[in-house]
Scaffold this active site. Structure first.
Site, PDB file in Angstrom:
ATOM      1  N   SER A   1       5.331  -6.880   3.551  1.00  0.00           N
ATOM      2  CA  SER A   1       5.913  -7.165   4.861  1.00  0.00           C
ATOM      3  C   SER A   1       6.700  -8.482   4.812  1.00  0.00           C
ATOM      4  O   SER A   1       6.453  -9.338   3.952  1.00  0.00           O
ATOM      5  CB  SER A   1       4.799  -7.250   5.895  1.00  0.00           C
ATOM      6  OG  SER A   1       3.874  -8.241   5.500  1.00  0.00           O
TER       7      SER A   1
ATOM      8  N   CYS B   1       9.474   1.859   3.472  1.00  0.00           N
ATOM      9  CA  CYS B   1      10.386   0.763   3.831  1.00  0.00           C
ATOM     10  C   CYS B   1      11.798   1.289   4.020  1.00  0.00           C
ATOM     11  O   CYS B   1      12.643   0.603   4.576  1.00  0.00           O
ATOM     12  CB  CYS B   1      10.373  -0.311   2.767  1.00  0.00           C
ATOM     13  SG  CYS B   1      11.061   0.257   1.217  1.00  0.00           S
TER      14      CYS B   1
ATOM     15  N   GLU C   1      -4.977  -3.708  -2.030  1.00  0.00           N
ATOM     16  CA  GLU C   1      -6.416  -3.423  -2.054  1.00  0.00           C
ATOM     17  C   GLU C   1      -6.744  -2.181  -1.244  1.00  0.00           C
ATOM     18  O   GLU C   1      -7.873  -1.689  -1.272  1.00  0.00           O
ATOM     19  CB  GLU C   1      -7.208  -4.643  -1.544  1.00  0.00           C
ATOM     20  CG  GLU C   1      -6.963  -5.050  -0.098  1.00  0.00           C
ATOM     21  CD  GLU C   1      -5.730  -5.934   0.124  1.00  0.00           C
ATOM     22  OE1 GLU C   1      -4.709  -5.728  -0.567  1.00  0.00           O
ATOM     23  OE2 GLU C   1      -5.786  -6.796   1.017  1.00  0.00           O
TER      24      GLU C   1
ATOM     25  N   PHE D   1       0.811  -1.223   0.000  1.00  0.00           N
ATOM     26  CA  PHE D   1       0.000   0.000   0.000  1.00  0.00           C
ATOM     27  C   PHE D   1       0.841   1.268   0.000  1.00  0.00           C
ATOM     28  O   PHE D   1       0.362   2.333  -0.379  1.00  0.00           O
ATOM     29  CB  PHE D   1      -0.943   0.016   1.218  1.00  0.00           C
ATOM     30  CG  PHE D   1      -0.300   0.483   2.510  1.00  0.00           C
ATOM     31  CD1 PHE D   1      -0.166   1.840   2.790  1.00  0.00           C
ATOM     32  CD2 PHE D   1       0.206  -0.427   3.429  1.00  0.00           C
ATOM     33  CE1 PHE D   1       0.449   2.276   3.963  1.00  0.00           C
ATOM     34  CE2 PHE D   1       0.820   0.004   4.593  1.00  0.00           C
ATOM     35  CZ  PHE D   1       0.944   1.351   4.867  1.00  0.00           C
TER      36      PHE D   1
HETATM   37  P1  NAD Z   1       1.500  -6.486   3.167  1.00  0.00           P
HETATM   38  O1  NAD Z   1       2.532  -7.568   3.280  1.00  0.00           O
HETATM   39  O2  NAD Z   1       0.378  -6.493   4.131  1.00  0.00           O
HETATM   40  O3  NAD Z   1       0.814  -6.527   1.701  1.00  0.00           O
HETATM   41  C1  NAD Z   1       1.594  -6.586   0.537  1.00  0.00           C
HETATM   42  C2  NAD Z   1       0.792  -7.317  -0.542  1.00  0.00           C
HETATM   43  O4  NAD Z   1       0.538  -8.644  -0.092  1.00  0.00           O
HETATM   44  C3  NAD Z   1      -0.565  -6.679  -0.830  1.00  0.00           C
HETATM   45  O5  NAD Z   1      -0.792  -6.695  -2.220  1.00  0.00           O
HETATM   46  C4  NAD Z   1      -1.542  -7.568  -0.082  1.00  0.00           C
HETATM   47  O6  NAD Z   1      -2.809  -7.641  -0.703  1.00  0.00           O
HETATM   48  C5  NAD Z   1      -0.861  -8.922  -0.104  1.00  0.00           C
HETATM   49  N1  NAD Z   1      -1.171  -9.722   1.092  1.00  0.00           N
HETATM   50  C6  NAD Z   1      -1.459  -9.267   2.349  1.00  0.00           C
HETATM   51  N2  NAD Z   1      -1.676 -10.303   3.174  1.00  0.00           N
HETATM   52  C7  NAD Z   1      -1.521 -11.433   2.443  1.00  0.00           C
HETATM   53  C8  NAD Z   1      -1.604 -12.825   2.736  1.00  0.00           C
HETATM   54  N3  NAD Z   1      -1.903 -13.265   3.967  1.00  0.00           N
HETATM   55  N4  NAD Z   1      -1.362 -13.711   1.749  1.00  0.00           N
HETATM   56  C9  NAD Z   1      -1.061 -13.295   0.510  1.00  0.00           C
HETATM   57  N5  NAD Z   1      -0.966 -11.982   0.174  1.00  0.00           N
HETATM   58  C10 NAD Z   1      -1.186 -11.063   1.120  1.00  0.00           C
HETATM   59  O7  NAD Z   1       2.304  -5.102   3.182  1.00  0.00           O
HETATM   60  P2  NAD Z   1       1.701  -3.640   3.226  1.00  0.00           P
HETATM   61  O8  NAD Z   1       1.152  -3.403   4.583  1.00  0.00           O
HETATM   62  O9  NAD Z   1       0.833  -3.400   2.046  1.00  0.00           O
HETATM   63  O10 NAD Z   1       3.026  -2.775   3.006  1.00  0.00           O
HETATM   64  C11 NAD Z   1       3.893  -2.425   4.045  1.00  0.00           C
HETATM   65  C12 NAD Z   1       5.036  -3.397   4.152  1.00  0.00           C
HETATM   66  O11 NAD Z   1       5.729  -3.464   2.912  1.00  0.00           O
HETATM   67  C13 NAD Z   1       6.075  -2.968   5.184  1.00  0.00           C
HETATM   68  O12 NAD Z   1       6.514  -4.117   5.869  1.00  0.00           O
HETATM   69  C14 NAD Z   1       7.188  -2.382   4.341  1.00  0.00           C
HETATM   70  O13 NAD Z   1       8.470  -2.407   4.922  1.00  0.00           O
HETATM   71  C15 NAD Z   1       7.128  -3.267   3.147  1.00  0.00           C
HETATM   72  N6  NAD Z   1       7.745  -2.633   1.987  1.00  0.00           N
HETATM   73  C16 NAD Z   1       8.966  -3.070   1.624  1.00  0.00           C
HETATM   74  C17 NAD Z   1       9.610  -2.472   0.565  1.00  0.00           C
HETATM   75  C18 NAD Z   1      10.962  -2.936   0.130  1.00  0.00           C
HETATM   76  O14 NAD Z   1      11.411  -2.486  -0.884  1.00  0.00           O
HETATM   77  N7  NAD Z   1      11.620  -3.818   0.842  1.00  0.00           N
HETATM   78  C19 NAD Z   1       8.993  -1.415  -0.128  1.00  0.00           C
HETATM   79  C20 NAD Z   1       7.732  -0.997   0.277  1.00  0.00           C
HETATM   80  C21 NAD Z   1       7.111  -1.614   1.348  1.00  0.00           C
END
Ligand code: NAD
Length: 505
Positions: free
Chosen positions: A235, A290, A185, A158
């Site tokens: 994450s 991140c 989403e 997100f």
């Molecule tokens: P998230 O892991 O909750 O979601 C990321 C994606 O995974 C979304 O598209 C979501 O729909 C999907 N998702 C969520 N739960 C899921 C599940 N149980 N099974 C399968 N898919 C699932 O992350 P977020 O809250 O959207 O974003 C923030 C996180 O992303 C933070 O931890 C941040 O550090 C990380 N991030 C990392 C980088 C990087 O380059 N390393 C860059 C941006 C964000």
């Protein structure tokens, strides 16, 4: 045409497949908030496995022609997209601010960093050049070429609804692949906007498809036999799951995870630069980056004056609706806001000093917005979850260390390795840090060392699962397969049978 609405009379965001909008077969919907107002502003379709299946079939069909289109024609589409995006980026920034909450100037910064990758993709003819070795054996030449993978999946978080998809789809498409993007989403509209712009730029239908959804859609993508690769950002627990599931299904996977980024401040550092950097990198985008700095490791002798300088700067920040010229916007959801806020009590209970508590800050915005002002904690114990968890909000922790050795030891003993920074005027210390620190991206007097598009982005340890970083040379390699060709043209002097292993003569 007006968008479809559901029973609340709110607009519903459809999938974008085959060059147009489609509602798919699933009846499930997700809420998309306006975080500065604290209200649901639209709904988004949550795809079923059958919806993913239908989009993949479209992408697979499109690949049979897009994979054969000349490099020059693919490059022309990318140039056209670049021009359109540069001209209309204000529209996209408004979408980002409305659904994510980040302030407009920050949204513009996100788009600028995505645009860099689009520009990198415009240079693909150069990057796709293979290599040739002439006359490796008598009259035999060897050359290598890079070919696309087919249908590739991109799953994004997100916090960067425009930039993170742009880390991947421009390179994937320019190298001849077809894309299924599953954006977060929570703020899905930017993905449709970019896909529509690609169509306007001349991309044939079916090459870039957006399927909205949650775990059901992600699982369908991870296990679909016709998807060759997965580029995931999110994450750490989900990144690990995506990596393990995707690779178990035979896919090439790059899964970028979470972070806990430290900046180490040595006594000879310029404290004004450090304070500016800590505030910018700690509270920009409300800490939902991140590459945010969440821990300042201050060598004891400079900790007090540094905290004072950080506190002064924090007091000038204006919190509020990103459309009103504020410095910092709301958090993404009420639940997330409450979780972030709860860490202030944890910090106090664990013995930290709460220097600035942002929970009751005055805001220039609607009272129901998901507000949490910048918060500064000092003397945070490294055993506290405030130190060990990725909080992903505007909470900056100061941990006091005795010197460089204790600082580097703390950084390297953590589970993450995304970005790390050192602030010093000692070139020797900086060089030592750059060599010793266990992180994929290192800043020297730079707090958020996000590499430019022609280098690659990615962390170490629990911040990246897989071998390939995002964009840059890694991105080109990730989205292509190399083929080595050994050729000889008929020459009367060659011929005859020889069952031995080929040797070079
Ligand atoms: P998230 O892991 O909750 O979601 C990321 C994606 O995974 C979304 O598209 C979501 O729909 C999907 N998702 C969520 N739960 C899921 C599940 N149980 N099974 C399968 N898919 C699932 O992350 P977020 O809250 O959207 O974003 C923030 C996180 O992303 C933070 O931890 C941040 O550090 C990380 N991030 C990392 C980088 C990087 O380059 N390393 C860059 C941006 C964000």
């Amino acid at each position: 045409m007006n968008p479809p609405t559901d029973t609340d009379n709110l607009p519903v965001l459809d999938h974008y497949v085959d060059g147009g909008l489609t509602s798919g077969s699933s009846e499930r919907l997700g809420d998309v908030f306006d975080p500065a107002r604290g209200v649901v502003q639209r709904h988004v379709r949550l795809a079923s496995a059958a919806d993913v299946e239908a989009a993949v079939a479209v992408a697979k069909k499109a690949f049979s022609s897009w994979g054969q289109v000349s490099v020059a024609k693919r490059q022309a589409v990318m140039f056209s997209f670049r021009e359109l995006l540069a001209a209309r980026q204000g529209e996209l920034a408004e979408i980002l601010t409305s659904e994510h909450g980040k302030v407009l100037s920050d949204a513009a910064g996100e788009i600028a960093r995505g645009l860099e990758v689009v520009e990198f993709a415009c240079a693909l003819p150069h990057l796709l050049k293979g290599s040739v070795s002439e006359n490796v054996s008598t009259d035999v030449d060897v050359f290598s070429v890079k070919q696309p993978l087919g249908v590739v999946g991109v799953i994004s978080p997100f916090n960067f609804p425009a930039m993170v998809p742009m880390w991947f789809f421009p390179i994937a498409i320019a190298t001849g692949n077809c894309v299924i993007l599953k954006p977060s989403e929570k703020d899905p509209s930017a993905a449709n906007w970019m896909a529509e712009l690609m169509t306007e730029a001349g991309l044939p239908p079916g090459v870039f498809n957006v399927v909205h959804g949650d775990k059901e859609a992600v699982d369908a993508i991870l296990t679909h036999p016709d998807i060759a690769s997965i580029s995931f950002v999110g994450s750490t627990p989900i990144a690990q799951y995506v990596y393990e599931t995707g690779t178990a299904h035979g896919k090439r996977v790059q899964a970028l995870g979470g972070a806990k980024n430290h900046m180490l401040v040595l006594p000879d550092a310029d404290l004004d630069l450090v304070a500016d950097s800590a505030v910018n990198a700690g509270f920009g985008s409300a800490g939902e980056r991140c590459m945010a700095v969440s821990v300042v490791l201050a060598v004891d002798s400079v900790a007090d004056p540094l905290i004072e300088k950080i506190r002064e700067r924090m007091s000038t920040l204006k919190i509020g609706d990103g459309r009103r010229g504020c410095d910092m916007g709301p958090l993404i959801t009420r639940d997330h806001r409450d979780k972030v806020a709860s860490y202030v009590d944890v910090a106090a209970a664990d013995g930290a000093t709460v220097v600035v508590d942002g929970r009751g800050d005055e805001v220039d915005g609607e009272p129901d917005g998901f507000w949490m002002g910048p918060t500064l904690l000092d003397k945070v114990p490294t055993t506290s979850t405030v130190y060990t968890d990725e909080i992903f909000g505007p909470v900056l922790s100061v941990v006091r260390v005795s010197g460089y050795p204790e600082g580097i030891e703390l950084i390297n003993s953590g589970p993450y390795g995304n970005g790390s920074a050192i602030f010093t005027n000692d070139g020797g210390a900086a060089r030592r840090f750059q060599r010793e620190v266990e992180a994929g991206m290192v800043g020297i007097n730079v707090p958020i060392p996000v590499p430019v598009a022609y280098h690659s982005f990615g962390g170490w340890k629990a911040s990246l699962f897989g071998d390939a970083k995002a964009y840059g040379p890694h991105g080109v390699d990730f989205f292509t397969r190399e083929k080595a060709v050994t050729q000889r043209w008929l020459d009367p002097s060659h011929g005859g049978l020889n069952l031995g292993f080929p040797q070079h003569t």
